[in-house]
Write a protein that holds these residues in place. Structure first.
Motif: not given
Lengths: 359, 399, 83
Positions: A270-297
């Motif tokens: 609650n510090a400063r502003s009220a609790p809130r939900f996260s909002k969508l930034a990136v709708p989809f990135l591929p499932n790319n194991p073992p190190r998921w470079p797209e997600v990391v980037d």
């Protein structure tokens, strides 16, 4: 099985009092303030004048008994045998002797456990089971956490961000963990309607329960080879997988269409502003194991842009409040798409219903 | 066996590289002596190759007398990995605040070495100690050894899940009530509700000592207990001056971030209009030595948080604005008994209490649990005119 | 109470057996059914709770779990959900 009479039940956890460092017992409820002598080290000062030192180290959450025994040995050596874990899966050693801080840190580092996670850092990523232990996982959890934190580890061992930054990961929409209120949330998603195993459905599922499990009413009764079954109105499905939770014949896991989405700007404090939900930034990135470079980037990019642009004390969401979403998308280079505009229930609450615009 | 394991996990081996502690290394440590851990590693490598999970829905599995605490799990490739054909997980009530002695941890490790995979989560999302994976015939022995050692199972399914709390007064100057004692008392009082499913769905209680909410109570708990205070912030002017002398920009870093602008700094003295303070914790977080919560401490009780499925995520909302610390435990117990009574009877299957409130409306829920409406419950009164006016039996309008 | 515990135990057990394979029955549904059958003055929630506890502790009934939902059922051979 042994005699039921011998069984002990309903005793609950061991009393916490017996696990408290004597210095904590003595100063319970008497703490005055705390200082942060170094990243990963806290010093709490009591009204009695006593000082308690905490050394915090990262763990992968999934721990072998071998490592837990190693932590126990370190606790015996440096903290009188007393230690605890945090709500973000870090381990903390509780010391009364400041001379033990450096040798303990050295041993932790030598064993591969980074010290940090305090103050304006990126603490450990709260995450779920993923492919290690869950039937409904759209992705793995531990692997992505490892790859992301490898890239961001200096934000754990140092405290150089404008404010704290909390990352969480959930491997499906069930969201075990407070993923939906994180500065950055990584969320496993499906993108195709369930494939129905028609041959087994009537044997393994309660059809009325299955039909009522769908939030959009996309599942309706049907018959298959004379037996009661269901069909899915595919354009109404938003891939939440709630039907799969109640009925294993509604399969959604799909190597090519499952992947990750990224959400930003949530908080629970609650510090400063009220609790809130996260909002969508990136709708989809591929499932790319073992190190998921797209997600990391993608995560590293958001962290970098935030670190460069936010003011002191501004959490991710508070920074975006100030600059506005158009500027967030511009600065991060993330494309704004039709998927960013809500079309679920109560969608209008996120529409811009004023002429307050920044250019 | 070590070499054998290594050569079979090409993809997972990539996750032993880099500075962050590796879960793969943990799995390999356990796999050196434990066949279950070895097959888990093998099955996970297969998931990495195929980009899909290999676990089936759980069946009926647990310890005698309990309906919670064990998550049944079965491999869908048991012919390849027979040692994880069954791989059931146990949830174990954690001690409040996740404090341990080395002795207690070793005891847990020894039990899990004898009866399971040797892999754990410290801790699971809800807070329990997680013993990750064992066979069906090991469940009763592990349970009996756990209870002998003073531990007990946590919750799963339609039960009260193990309550959790922040570190509280054990090591934090901001805790406005004894979170650990509260959490411990609730966990003990409701063992039956944790172990024997009688609810429509899960119910979570989380206790945070202040509005920084270190256990994310407002986002994750059906009943969120968040510490606060009623009187004025305790202020040490000399310490404020010390912060200013040490270089803290009190105007910019403290006053300008106050959400209600209730603080003024004239370069010498900090003045707080406590009537307008919303107890957000920012100024206290920045100057822990100079400012602290007031003396009249207690907690706010909020209701109804949950993750998105199925009608969308909810944050908890205010139910009782302030309960004095001394009355907190009794108030929580009285409140949950009323909530559970109503929800158990009227909740649909798999309906969280927050969703029940959405379905029937907060005013009806307040009637059901016998609470009067207060303005602290809302950010604003309704802005639509669709009021369900009610008349009492005597013909008078109700308020 | 007016209804003896043994009667309640047997009535609940019968209901669980009858619904076996048709519907996953919750503790509250069993309780409501007993109250409907005997009347609220004759049997209450606590009575039913005791009866269910007796069935579970004796091993005649067990808790089942499926799709996030817990229910009461008859012990059967352990198996994974086929799917």
């Amino acid at each position: 099985m042994s005699e039921p009479a011998k069984r002990i039940t309903d005793i609950g956890p061991p009393p916490y009092e017996k696990f408290l460092h004597p210095l904590i017992k003595k100063n319970y409820g008497k703490w005055l303030y705390h200082e942060r002598p170094a990243p990963g080290v806290l010093c709490h000062i009591s009204e009695t004048g006593d000082k308690l030192y905490t050394v915090r180290a990262a763990t992968p959450r999934l721990l072998s008994i071998q490592t837990i025994r190693m932590f126990a040995d370190l606790a015996d050596k440096y903290s009188g045998g007393y230690l605890r874990f945090t709500s973000r899966n870090n381990v903390e050693f509780l010391l009364d002797n400041p001379d033990n801080i450096e040798p303990l840190k050295k041993e932790l580092l030598a064993a591969g456990f980074l010290v940090g996670g305090t103050n304006n850092s990126i603490s450990n990523i709260v995450h779920t089971q993923g492919w290690i232990h869950c039937h409904s996982a759209a992705t793995d959890a531990s692997g992505i956490v490892k790859a992301v934190m490898d890239a961001l580890h200096d934000h754990f061992t140092e405290s150089k961000l404008p404010a704290k930054l909390r990352i969480a990961l959930a491997c499906c929409l069930n969201m075990c963990g407070a993923v939906h209120c994180s500065d950055i949330a990584i969320l496993g998603v499906h993108r195709k309607p369930p494939k129905i195993k028609r041959d087994v459905l009537s044997k393994v599922c309660e059809i009325p329960t299955l039909i009522s499990s769908c939030p959009t009413g996309a599942i309706r009764p049907a018959t298959f080879e004379g037996k009661p079954s269901v069909e899915v109105i595919e354009e109404q499905c938003m891939y939440c997988a709630n039907c799969y939770t109640v009925c294993p014949a509604m399969t959604l896991n799909d190597p090519d269409n499952d992947g990750l989405s990224i959400w930003v700007g949530g908080k629970v404090s609650n510090a400063r502003s009220a609790p809130r939900f996260s909002k969508l930034a990136v709708p989809f990135l591929p499932n790319n194991p073992p190190r998921w470079p797209e997600v990391v980037d993608a995560v590293v990019n958001i962290v970098d842009v935030y670190a460069r642009n936010a003011r002191k004390f501004e959490r991710m969401g508070e920074w975006i409040d100030r600059i506005g979403w158009p500027r967030f998308f511009e600065l991060t280079g993330i494309e704004f798409t039709r998927y960013h505009i809500d079309d679920f229930k109560h969608a209008g609450t996120t529409f811009a219903r004023s002429a307050h615009l920044k250019f | 066996m070590g070499d054998d394991t290594k050569s079979n996990t090409k993809l997972l081996d990539e996750l032993e590289k880099g500075p962050w502690p590796s879960f793969v290394t943990e799995m390999k440590k356990a796999a050196e002596t434990n066949p279950m851990a070895k097959d888990l590693l093998g099955q996970l490598e297969l998931s990495y190759e195929e980009r899909i999970g290999h676990w089936k829905h759980g069946g009926i599995v647990g310890v005698m007398g309990y309906g919670g605490g064990v998550i049944g799990r079965y491999s869908d490739v048991p012919e390849k990995f027979p040692n994880v054909a069954h791989f059931h997980t146990l949830r174990i009530n954690h001690p409040s605040g996740w404090f341990y002695t080395s002795e207690a941890l070793r005891k847990l490790c020894d039990i899990w070495e004898r009866h399971g995979s040797g892999l754990t989560n410290m801790h699971g999302s809800t807070g329990d100690i997680i013993f990750l994976g064992t066979k069906t015939n090991e469940l009763e022995p592990v349970f009996q050894e756990l209870t002998q050692a003073g531990f007990d199972l946590g919750g799963s399914g339609s039960v009260l899940r193990t309550p959790s709390c922040c570190v509280g007064q054990a090591r934090c100057e901001w805790a406005c009530y004894d979170t650990m004692a509260t959490c411990d008392s609730l966990t003990r009082a409701y063992q039956d509700e944790i172990h024997r499913p009688a609810f429509p769905y899960k119910f979570k209680i989380k206790c945070s000592g202040c509005a920084n909410d270190c256990v994310a109570a407002i986002a994750r708990a059906d009943l969120s207990v968040i510490g606060t205070w009623k009187d004025d912030i305790q202020q040490d002017d000399a310490a404020v001056s010390e912060y200013a002398a040490a270089g803290l920009d009190i105007q910019k870093d403290v006053c300008d971030h106050c959400p209600t602008k209730c603080m003024q700094w004239d370069g010498k003295k900090l003045a707080i209009n406590n009537r307008e303070c919303v107890r957000c914790m920012h100024c206290i977080n920045v100057m822990p030595k100079a400012l602290k919560p007031g003396k009249e401490k207690g907690a706010t009780l909020l209701i109804g948080a949950k993750a998105p499925i199925m009608q969308g995520a909810l944050l908890s909302s205010v139910l009782i604005p302030f309960v004095p610390a001394a009355e907190l435990l009794d108030t929580i117990k009285e409140l949950v008994s009323r909530i559970w009574d109503f929800w158990s009877e009227y909740g649909n299957n798999r309906e969280r209490v927050g969703e029940l409130i959405q379905r029937i409306g907060m005013p009806a829920f307040l009637d059901a649990i016998g609470l009067d409406p207060v303005p602290e419950m809302v950010t604003a009164p309704r802005d639509n005119p669709y009021i369900f006016f009610q008349t009492k039996e005597d013909g008078q309008e109700t308020k | 109470m007016a209804v003896p515990l043994e009667t309640l135990v047997e009535e609940i057990y019968k209901m669980v057996v009858d619904l076996q394979g048709k519907k996953n029955v919750r503790a509250m549904s069993l309780t409501k059914a007993m109250i409907d059958k005997y009347g609220a003055g004759e049997v209450n929630k606590e009575d039913c709770k005791h009866a269910i506890r007796q069935l579970i502790d004796s091993g005649r009934c067990v808790y089942g779990y499926y799709g996030g939902e817990s229910f009461i059922t008859i012990p059967r051979k352990e198996e994974a959900a086929s799917g």
